[in-house]
Scaffold this motif. Sequence first.
Motif, PDB file in Angstrom:
ATOM      1  N   LYS A  78       0.829  -1.202   0.000  1.00  0.00           N
ATOM      2  CA  LYS A  78       0.000   0.000   0.000  1.00  0.00           C
ATOM      3  C   LYS A  78       0.868   1.259   0.000  1.00  0.00           C
ATOM      4  N   PHE A  79       0.220   2.377  -0.291  1.00  0.00           N
ATOM      5  CA  PHE A  79       0.883   3.676  -0.279  1.00  0.00           C
ATOM      6  C   PHE A  79       0.283   4.539   0.820  1.00  0.00           C
ATOM      7  N   ILE A  80       1.101   5.473   1.307  1.00  0.00           N
ATOM      8  CA  ILE A  80       0.617   6.479   2.249  1.00  0.00           C
ATOM      9  C   ILE A  80       1.228   7.819   1.847  1.00  0.00           C
ATOM     10  N   ASN A  81       0.375   8.808   1.707  1.00  0.00           N
ATOM     11  CA  ASN A  81       0.838  10.151   1.396  1.00  0.00           C
ATOM     12  C   ASN A  81       0.615  10.997   2.642  1.00  0.00           C
ATOM     13  N   PHE A  82       1.709  11.373   3.284  1.00  0.00           N
ATOM     14  CA  PHE A  82       1.611  12.127   4.529  1.00  0.00           C
ATOM     15  C   PHE A  82       1.054  13.526   4.315  1.00  0.00           C
ATOM     16  N   LYS A  83       0.988  13.967   3.069  1.00  0.00           N
ATOM     17  CA  LYS A  83       0.371  15.256   2.763  1.00  0.00           C
ATOM     18  C   LYS A  83      -1.149  15.165   2.928  1.00  0.00           C
ATOM     19  N   ASP A  84      -1.710  13.987   2.654  1.00  0.00           N
ATOM     20  CA  ASP A  84      -3.158  13.795   2.706  1.00  0.00           C
ATOM     21  C   ASP A  84      -3.663  13.375   4.080  1.00  0.00           C
ATOM     22  N   TRP A  85      -2.804  12.801   4.878  1.00  0.00           N
ATOM     23  CA  TRP A  85      -3.201  12.312   6.205  1.00  0.00           C
ATOM     24  C   TRP A  85      -2.463  13.116   7.273  1.00  0.00           C
ATOM     25  N   SER A  95       2.507  -4.176  15.629  1.00  0.00           N
ATOM     26  CA  SER A  95       2.769  -4.626  14.260  1.00  0.00           C
ATOM     27  C   SER A  95       3.833  -3.720  13.664  1.00  0.00           C
ATOM     28  N   ILE A  96       4.647  -4.280  12.758  1.00  0.00           N
ATOM     29  CA  ILE A  96       5.710  -3.478  12.135  1.00  0.00           C
ATOM     30  C   ILE A  96       5.751  -3.725  10.632  1.00  0.00           C
ATOM     31  N   PHE A  97       6.245  -2.716   9.917  1.00  0.00           N
ATOM     32  CA  PHE A  97       6.546  -2.848   8.494  1.00  0.00           C
ATOM     33  C   PHE A  97       7.428  -1.673   8.084  1.00  0.00           C
ATOM     34  N   PHE A  98       8.047  -1.785   6.914  1.00  0.00           N
ATOM     35  CA  PHE A  98       8.874  -0.726   6.359  1.00  0.00           C
ATOM     36  C   PHE A  98       8.076   0.083   5.350  1.00  0.00           C
ATOM     37  N   ILE A  99       8.420   1.361   5.242  1.00  0.00           N
ATOM     38  CA  ILE A  99       7.941   2.190   4.143  1.00  0.00           C
ATOM     39  C   ILE A  99       9.154   2.888   3.553  1.00  0.00           C
ATOM     40  N   LYS A 102       8.128   9.623  -3.637  1.00  0.00           N
ATOM     41  CA  LYS A 102       8.219  11.010  -4.107  1.00  0.00           C
ATOM     42  C   LYS A 102       7.720  11.925  -2.997  1.00  0.00           C
ATOM     43  N   ASP A 103       8.508  12.918  -2.647  1.00  0.00           N
ATOM     44  CA  ASP A 103       8.151  13.911  -1.637  1.00  0.00           C
ATOM     45  C   ASP A 103       7.556  13.272  -0.372  1.00  0.00           C
ATOM     46  N   THR A 104       6.240  13.414  -0.179  1.00  0.00           N
ATOM     47  CA  THR A 104       5.605  12.864   1.028  1.00  0.00           C
ATOM     48  C   THR A 104       4.884  11.544   0.756  1.00  0.00           C
ATOM     49  N   LEU A 105       5.056  10.985  -0.443  1.00  0.00           N
ATOM     50  CA  LEU A 105       4.436   9.713  -0.805  1.00  0.00           C
ATOM     51  C   LEU A 105       5.390   8.566  -0.492  1.00  0.00           C
ATOM     52  N   TYR A 106       4.918   7.636   0.321  1.00  0.00           N
ATOM     53  CA  TYR A 106       5.716   6.480   0.720  1.00  0.00           C
ATOM     54  C   TYR A 106       4.982   5.204   0.349  1.00  0.00           C
ATOM     55  N   LYS A 107       5.759   4.171   0.015  1.00  0.00           N
ATOM     56  CA  LYS A 107       5.201   2.873  -0.339  1.00  0.00           C
ATOM     57  C   LYS A 107       5.604   1.857   0.713  1.00  0.00           C
ATOM     58  N   GLN A 108       4.678   1.002   1.072  1.00  0.00           N
ATOM     59  CA  GLN A 108       4.978  -0.108   1.975  1.00  0.00           C
ATOM     60  C   GLN A 108       6.061  -0.943   1.323  1.00  0.00           C
ATOM     61  N   ASP A 109       7.096  -1.295   2.083  1.00  0.00           N
ATOM     62  CA  ASP A 109       8.252  -1.983   1.523  1.00  0.00           C
ATOM     63  C   ASP A 109       8.494  -3.349   2.160  1.00  0.00           C
ATOM     64  N   ALA A 111      13.173  11.178   6.148  1.00  0.00           N
ATOM     65  CA  ALA A 111      14.039  10.059   5.786  1.00  0.00           C
ATOM     66  C   ALA A 111      13.535   9.357   4.535  1.00  0.00           C
ATOM     67  N   LYS A 112      14.433   8.643   3.879  1.00  0.00           N
ATOM     68  CA  LYS A 112      14.057   7.887   2.678  1.00  0.00           C
ATOM     69  C   LYS A 112      13.307   6.612   3.038  1.00  0.00           C
ATOM     70  N   LYS A 113      13.587   6.090   4.217  1.00  0.00           N
ATOM     71  CA  LYS A 113      12.976   4.833   4.625  1.00  0.00           C
ATOM     72  C   LYS A 113      12.696   4.889   6.122  1.00  0.00           C
ATOM     73  N   TYR A 114      11.571   4.299   6.543  1.00  0.00           N
ATOM     74  CA  TYR A 114      11.200   4.242   7.954  1.00  0.00           C
ATOM     75  C   TYR A 114      10.762   2.834   8.326  1.00  0.00           C
ATOM     76  N   ILE A 115      10.914   2.531   9.594  1.00  0.00           N
ATOM     77  CA  ILE A 115      10.273   1.364  10.181  1.00  0.00           C
ATOM     78  C   ILE A 115       9.029   1.905  10.875  1.00  0.00           C
ATOM     79  N   VAL A 116       7.866   1.406  10.492  1.00  0.00           N
ATOM     80  CA  VAL A 116       6.615   1.847  11.097  1.00  0.00           C
ATOM     81  C   VAL A 116       6.213   0.820  12.147  1.00  0.00           C
TER      82      VAL A 116
END
Length: 139
Positions: A17-24, A105-109, A113-120, A37-42
Amino acid sequence: MVAGAFAYFNYKFSQYKFINFKDWAFYEKNDIFQPKAKKYIVVFYSSRDRGSMEKLAHLNLNNPIIAIDYYNKVTKNTKYTTFIRSGTTTSLKFIQRFNIYEVPSIFFIKRVKDTLYKQDSMIRKLDNLDELSKEVKKL
């Protein structure tokens, strides 16, 4: 028909899935969270689990951590962990988007692009936060 439903279920829940931090709107204290950061652990966790915030605050993993509390408790950020919270609507959207049914629960994102992140990575349920560093190595 049952096989078709099973295949669709597996396909639907295995998509990243994707998450855009600009929208949420997620908040760090009183400010809107702006990912850098380029990558996060959520980590989606419950602050009502004894010691959970302290364990998250002192983790030093290869990637920064975004910790999202189910109960939206305001917590001070640390060097490696950003504690964010949101309103009920955003929390429900987040839980639905990523199909989170248990905590922690954990996952990577990773940034697309900019504030758009993809579940990784796949989302993993932890028995407790002590397992976090072991699970991160598996992801």
